[in-house]
Scaffold this motif. Sequence first.
Motif, short mmCIF file in Angstrom:
data_model
loop_
_atom_site.label_atom_id
_atom_site.label_comp_id
_atom_site.label_asym_id
_atom_site.label_seq_id
_atom_site.Cartn_x
_atom_site.Cartn_y
_atom_site.Cartn_z
N MET A 48 27.16 37.74 48.15
CA MET A 48 27.64 38.89 48.90
C MET A 48 29.03 39.33 48.42
SD MET A 48 27.80 39.53 53.07
CE MET A 48 28.15 37.83 53.35
N ALA A 49 29.89 38.37 48.16
CA ALA A 49 31.24 38.68 47.66
C ALA A 49 31.16 39.32 46.28
CB ALA A 49 32.09 37.42 47.63
N ILE A 50 30.33 38.77 45.41
CA ILE A 50 30.19 39.33 44.06
C ILE A 50 29.62 40.74 44.12
CG2 ILE A 50 28.87 39.10 41.90
CD1 ILE A 50 29.30 36.05 42.17
N HIS A 51 28.65 40.96 44.99
CA HIS A 51 28.06 42.29 45.14
C HIS A 51 29.12 43.29 45.63
CE1 HIS A 51 24.99 45.30 45.79
NE2 HIS A 51 25.50 45.50 47.00
N ALA A 52 29.93 42.89 46.60
CA ALA A 52 30.98 43.78 47.11
C ALA A 52 31.97 44.15 46.01
CB ALA A 52 31.70 43.12 48.28
N ILE A 53 32.33 43.18 45.19
CA ILE A 53 33.26 43.45 44.08
C ILE A 53 32.61 44.35 43.06
CG2 ILE A 53 34.45 42.39 42.12
CD1 ILE A 53 35.05 40.01 44.04
N SER A 54 31.35 44.12 42.74
CA SER A 54 30.67 44.97 41.76
C SER A 54 30.58 46.41 42.26
CB SER A 54 29.29 44.43 41.41
OG SER A 54 28.40 44.55 42.48
N ASP A 55 30.40 46.60 43.57
CA ASP A 55 30.39 47.96 44.14
C ASP A 55 31.75 48.63 44.03
OD1 ASP A 55 27.72 47.85 44.85
OD2 ASP A 55 28.10 47.43 46.97
N LEU A 90 35.86 34.48 46.77
CA LEU A 90 36.50 35.59 46.05
C LEU A 90 37.47 36.41 46.90
CD1 LEU A 90 33.40 36.67 43.98
CD2 LEU A 90 35.40 35.44 43.15
N VAL A 91 38.00 35.82 47.95
CA VAL A 91 38.88 36.55 48.85
C VAL A 91 40.16 37.02 48.14
CG1 VAL A 91 40.11 34.57 49.81
CG2 VAL A 91 39.84 36.62 51.19
N GLY A 92 40.59 36.30 47.12
CA GLY A 92 41.81 36.67 46.41
C GLY A 92 41.58 37.57 45.20
N PHE A 93 40.35 38.02 44.98
CA PHE A 93 40.06 38.81 43.79
C PHE A 93 40.93 40.06 43.71
CE2 PHE A 93 38.00 42.23 41.52
CZ PHE A 93 37.76 41.63 40.30
N HIS A 94 41.07 40.77 44.82
CA HIS A 94 41.85 42.01 44.80
C HIS A 94 43.31 41.74 44.46
CE1 HIS A 94 43.80 45.70 46.30
NE2 HIS A 94 42.71 46.25 45.81
N ASP A 95 43.86 40.64 44.94
CA ASP A 95 45.23 40.27 44.60
C ASP A 95 45.38 40.06 43.09
OD1 ASP A 95 45.84 40.29 47.34
OD2 ASP A 95 45.36 38.16 47.52
N LEU A 97 43.37 41.21 40.77
CA LEU A 97 43.14 42.51 40.13
C LEU A 97 44.42 43.34 40.11
CD1 LEU A 97 41.23 44.69 38.96
CD2 LEU A 97 40.71 45.33 41.33
N CYS A 98 45.13 43.37 41.22
CA CYS A 98 46.37 44.16 41.30
C CYS A 98 47.42 43.67 40.31
CB CYS A 98 46.94 44.13 42.72
SG CYS A 98 45.97 45.08 43.90
N VAL A 99 47.54 42.36 40.17
CA VAL A 99 48.50 41.81 39.22
C VAL A 99 48.08 42.16 37.79
CG1 VAL A 99 49.52 39.69 38.30
CG2 VAL A 99 49.26 39.97 40.77
N LEU A 100 46.82 41.96 37.48
CA LEU A 100 46.34 42.25 36.12
C LEU A 100 46.45 43.73 35.77
CD1 LEU A 100 43.16 39.99 35.99
CD2 LEU A 100 45.31 39.64 34.75
N ILE A 101 46.09 44.59 36.69
CA ILE A 101 46.04 46.01 36.39
C ILE A 101 47.44 46.60 36.22
CG2 ILE A 101 46.04 47.22 38.61
CD1 ILE A 101 43.17 48.26 37.38
N THR A 102 48.45 45.89 36.72
CA THR A 102 49.82 46.33 36.51
C THR A 102 50.43 45.71 35.25
OG1 THR A 102 50.65 44.60 37.99
CG2 THR A 102 50.27 46.79 38.95
N GLY A 103 49.61 44.97 34.51
CA GLY A 103 50.06 44.41 33.24
C GLY A 103 50.83 43.11 33.37
N ASN A 104 50.73 42.48 34.51
CA ASN A 104 51.47 41.24 34.74
C ASN A 104 50.55 40.03 34.65
OD1 ASN A 104 54.15 42.35 35.27
ND2 ASN A 104 53.11 43.36 36.96
N PHE A 105 51.13 38.85 34.75
CA PHE A 105 50.40 37.60 34.61
C PHE A 105 50.25 36.93 35.98
CE2 PHE A 105 52.84 38.06 30.66
CZ PHE A 105 51.80 38.06 29.74
N PRO A 106 49.02 36.74 36.48
CA PRO A 106 48.87 36.02 37.73
C PRO A 106 49.00 34.52 37.53
CG PRO A 106 46.73 36.73 36.94
CD PRO A 106 47.76 37.25 35.96
N MET A 107 49.77 33.89 38.35
CA MET A 107 49.91 32.43 38.39
C MET A 107 49.26 32.03 39.72
SD MET A 107 51.49 32.00 35.57
CE MET A 107 52.00 30.31 35.62
#
Length: 111
Positions: A48-55, A90-95, A97-107
């Motif tokens: 369900m989490a993967i499906h929500a992210i794919s949408d 996958l609750v932290g996926f959006h977090d 994603l936000c770090v990656l899409i801004t060109g930064n490195f998630p730790m």
Amino acid sequence: MSNFSKDKLTGVFAELGRKLIQPDEELTHLINTEKHHNAWFTAENVSMAIHAISDMLNETNIEKWLSRYELDVQKRRIKTGLVLAGNIPLVGFHDVLCVLITGNFPMIKAS
């Protein structure tokens, strides 16, 4: 420095969304075995989490989201600490994603 434009980022993450729609054998195996590591991560909950992210990850949604922001591709990249909850798949996926899409490195540290 990030060399990615909004168009490139949109394409990369939209492709991820397309790949998640039809999980390959490796991802399917992870979905089905994750419950052995965390009882909350049943195959149904993870799917369900993967499906929500794919949408969420399609060109239209990503372009609409990014159009609200000015991404500075020339800025200095930073490491960004994230503590992700471990009780919802996958609750932290959006977090991340936000770090990656801004060109930064998630730790990342799972809680």
